[in-house]
Write an enzyme that holds these catalytic residues in place. Structure first.
Site, PDB file in Angstrom:
ATOM      1  CG  ASP A   6      -1.832   1.248   1.255  1.00  0.00           C
ATOM      2  OD1 ASP A   6      -2.509   1.495   0.244  1.00  0.00           O
ATOM      3  OD2 ASP A   6      -1.844   1.976   2.263  1.00  0.00           O
ATOM      4  CB  SER A   7       0.160   4.751  -0.852  1.00  0.00           C
ATOM      5  OG  SER A   7      -1.028   4.839  -0.081  1.00  0.00           O
ATOM      6  CE1 TYR A  38       2.570   5.852  -3.457  1.00  0.00           C
ATOM      7  CE2 TYR A  38       1.542   4.042  -4.625  1.00  0.00           C
ATOM      8  CZ  TYR A  38       2.636   4.578  -3.996  1.00  0.00           C
ATOM      9  OH  TYR A  38       3.793   3.852  -3.908  1.00  0.00           O
ATOM     10  N   GLY A  39      -3.251   9.149  -3.883  1.00  0.00           N
ATOM     11  CA  GLY A  39      -4.580   9.400  -4.444  1.00  0.00           C
ATOM     12  C   GLY A  39      -4.727  10.561  -5.394  1.00  0.00           C
ATOM     13  CB  CYS A  69      -3.148   0.315  -2.527  1.00  0.00           C
ATOM     14  SG  CYS A  69      -3.201   2.057  -2.978  1.00  0.00           S
ATOM     15  CG  ASN A  70      -9.566   0.365  -3.033  1.00  0.00           C
ATOM     16  OD1 ASN A  70     -10.358  -0.421  -3.518  1.00  0.00           O
ATOM     17  ND2 ASN A  70      -9.321   0.405  -1.732  1.00  0.00           N
ATOM     18  CB  THR A  71      -4.930   4.725  -5.344  1.00  0.00           C
ATOM     19  OG1 THR A  71      -5.857   5.257  -4.394  1.00  0.00           O
ATOM     20  CG2 THR A  71      -4.516   5.800  -6.319  1.00  0.00           C
ATOM     21  CB  CYS A 202      -9.595   4.682   0.096  1.00  0.00           C
ATOM     22  SG  CYS A 202      -7.987   5.219   0.752  1.00  0.00           S
ATOM     23  CB  THR A 203      -6.775  -0.103   2.021  1.00  0.00           C
ATOM     24  OG1 THR A 203      -5.643   0.629   1.531  1.00  0.00           O
ATOM     25  CG2 THR A 203      -7.220  -1.121   0.990  1.00  0.00           C
ATOM     26  CG  HIS A 204      -5.202   5.232   3.985  1.00  0.00           C
ATOM     27  ND1 HIS A 204      -4.642   4.630   2.879  1.00  0.00           N
ATOM     28  CD2 HIS A 204      -4.174   5.794   4.678  1.00  0.00           C
ATOM     29  CE1 HIS A 204      -3.333   4.818   2.903  1.00  0.00           C
ATOM     30  NE2 HIS A 204      -3.020   5.512   3.987  1.00  0.00           N
TER      31      HIS A 204
HETATM   32  N1  DGL Z   1      -4.938   3.282   0.632  1.00  0.00           N
HETATM   33  C1  DGL Z   1      -4.947   3.608  -0.737  1.00  0.00           C
HETATM   34  C2  DGL Z   1      -6.225   3.245  -1.430  1.00  0.00           C
HETATM   35  O1  DGL Z   1      -6.782   2.201  -1.107  1.00  0.00           O
HETATM   36  C3  DGL Z   1      -4.341   4.912  -1.187  1.00  0.00           C
HETATM   37  C4  DGL Z   1      -4.494   6.125  -0.367  1.00  0.00           C
HETATM   38  C5  DGL Z   1      -3.553   7.209  -0.887  1.00  0.00           C
HETATM   39  O2  DGL Z   1      -2.340   6.969  -0.829  1.00  0.00           O
HETATM   40  O3  DGL Z   1      -4.048   8.233  -1.376  1.00  0.00           O
HETATM   41  O4  DGL Z   1      -6.679   3.899  -2.329  1.00  0.00           O
END
Ligand code: DGL
Length: 286
Positions: A6-7, A38-39, A69-71, A202-204
């Protein structure tokens, strides 16, 4: 050993679910804290950061890497799977994303079935998707859900600053405001109609699921992405046991960051007290 990338801290929500589901398997986590979030980055940057991270996890002994990470999944997974991996020399290795299992759970339709099936084609639910700018503008959730369930309405909402605020340990009042704004904007799009289900794409965001729960209508069920990813990986590994057949003797959980290992260890323990101490990873970039 399975790699999870993940980021930053968000993928730990997925790692925790996997570690609990597969106590006998070995996992190696890499968070790219040097480059998070990353988003709002360009596609080229996300592809390059993700490729370098996957390559690092392969070099450290993972044969399967899950993009937690979805992004990274929305922007980079297909390019890595179809363009980079075949020419990379990493024969017998693979990269998986987390959009497919989430779409499968949201539509109750296997990923391989990419056309409407009875009874799903009559499903006219309203599904909300919250995500980063890059995930939402990729349109991947809307496109993949509607391929399988054309009558489902997918309402997408960018939460541009939420992942960054979670990484920066913003106070609860700021996180609450960001989540409330996202939910209000989404409900403005639906004319106040409560979605049947919400994907925290988003996994956050599971780290602030209690705030989504507070602001979403009680009617709306929040889909737990870490759980559906664990379900899907269980099925995948049952058919491909060779990815974990060398795990005996390997520590079950190792965690790495491209950032400051001491600082990340402290932050990660706030929401996962049992997480081991982070080590530092150098991820070579061209
Ligand atoms: N946790 C990541 C996701 O699932 C990225 C969040 C980020 O770095 O912007 O999209």
């Amino acid at each position: 050993m399975i790699g999870v990338f993940d980021s930053g801290l968000g993928g730990l929500t997925v790692l925790k679910a996997l570690h609990e589901r597969f106590p006998g398997h070995a996992f190696l986590y890499l968070g790219d804290h040097a480059n998070v979030p990353y988003g709002n980055r360009s596609s080229d940057e996300i592809v390059e950061f993700t490729r370098a991270a996957v390559d690092t996890l392969f070099r450290r002994g993972c044969r399967l890497v899950l993009l937690g990470c979805n992004t990274a999944t929305a922007v980079a997974a297909r390019r890595l799977q179809q363009v980079w991996l075949p020419g990379s020399g990493w024969t017998g290795h693979n990269v998986l994303g987390i959009v497919a299992p989430t779409v499968e759970a949201a539509t109750q339709t296997p990923w391989a079935v990419a056309t409407p099936q009875y009874p799903q084609k009559y499903n006219s639910d309203l599904i909300a998707v919250f995500g980063t700018t890059r995930t939402i503008t990729s349109g991947v959730y809307r496109e993949e859900i509607r391929k399988r369930c054309p009558r489902v309405e997918v309402v997408q909402q960018i939460c541009a600053h939420l992942a960054g605020a979670i990484e920066d340990e913003a106070p609860e009042s700021i996180l609450d405001r960001l989540v409330k704004d996202g939910v209000d904007d989404l409900l403005a799009q639906t004319g106040g109609n409560p979605p049947h289900r919400a994907i925290l794409g988003c996994t956050h965001f599971p780290l602030v699921e209690h705030l989504f729960r507070r602001h979403l209508p009680p009617f709306t069920r929040i889909l737990s992405q870490p759980e559906v990813v664990a379900d899907s990986l269980e099925d995948y590994l049952a058919r491909r046991p060779h990815y974990t057949d060398r795990d005996a003797g390997t520590p079950p959980l190792q965690v790495l960051t491209t950032g400051d290992a001491g600082e990340i260890s402290t932050r990660a323990r706030v929401f996962w007290p049992a997480v081991p101490a982070f080590g530092h990873a150098l991820v070579p970039r061209p």
